[in-house]
Design an enzyme around this catalytic site. Sequence first.
Site, PDB file in Angstrom:
ATOM      1  N   HIS A 242      -0.832 -31.426  28.305  1.00  0.00           N
ATOM      2  CA  HIS A 242      -1.224 -31.406  26.897  1.00  0.00           C
ATOM      3  C   HIS A 242      -1.852 -32.745  26.532  1.00  0.00           C
ATOM      4  CE1 HIS A 242      -0.951 -31.178  22.514  1.00  0.00           C
ATOM      5  NE2 HIS A 242      -0.945 -29.866  22.687  1.00  0.00           N
TER       6      HIS A 242
ATOM      7  N   GLU B 283      -8.161 -26.818  25.253  1.00  0.00           N
ATOM      8  CA  GLU B 283      -7.907 -27.384  23.933  1.00  0.00           C
ATOM      9  C   GLU B 283      -8.724 -28.658  23.800  1.00  0.00           C
ATOM     10  OE1 GLU B 283      -3.747 -28.484  23.555  1.00  0.00           O
ATOM     11  OE2 GLU B 283      -3.953 -29.850  25.218  1.00  0.00           O
TER      12      GLU B 283
END
Length: 175
Positions: free
Chosen positions: A18, A90
């Site tokens: 992430h 992302e």
Amino acid sequence: VSTSMLSSVGCDYICVGHSERRAIFGDTDEDVNKKTIKVLGEGLKAILCIGELKEERESGETFAVCATQLSKGLAGVTAEQMKDIVIAYEPVWAIGTGLTATPEMAQETHEYIRSWFADNYSKEVADEVIIQYGGSVNGANVDDLMACPDIDGALVGGASLQAEGFARIIQFEKK
């Protein structure tokens, strides 16, 4: 938190790579790879997050960044193991900022990611891999994003804190 602790409370999926882990804690692509291998080795599934910075998007490096993060993050991962990995594209510049990639931008990048799998694994893996979009997905933009042929789902962050908008996202049905 260890993989065994997460498994003991019923987690099936673990996010690795992430952007906040990369940016705040300094996780490298090699760290992400070690975590991915560990998650798979424990019988869990990994959500491998990849994405570019705003400067990288603006300078046309999106595909190169994604290719590097995929190559390094999946080093040593077999085609058979890919059934236990979800990819989450992302764009860092769209996380928690309220900015969202246009559906066209998101689709173009997802299409590139799918082609990367065809080139580096096989067409079968490319067809089967789940590629989610994460980056300020909300109830107002979910329809347009999910209408893209290579976007298989959404990795939702802040919008999950607003019940009505989140309900709209989780009740979405691709036609």
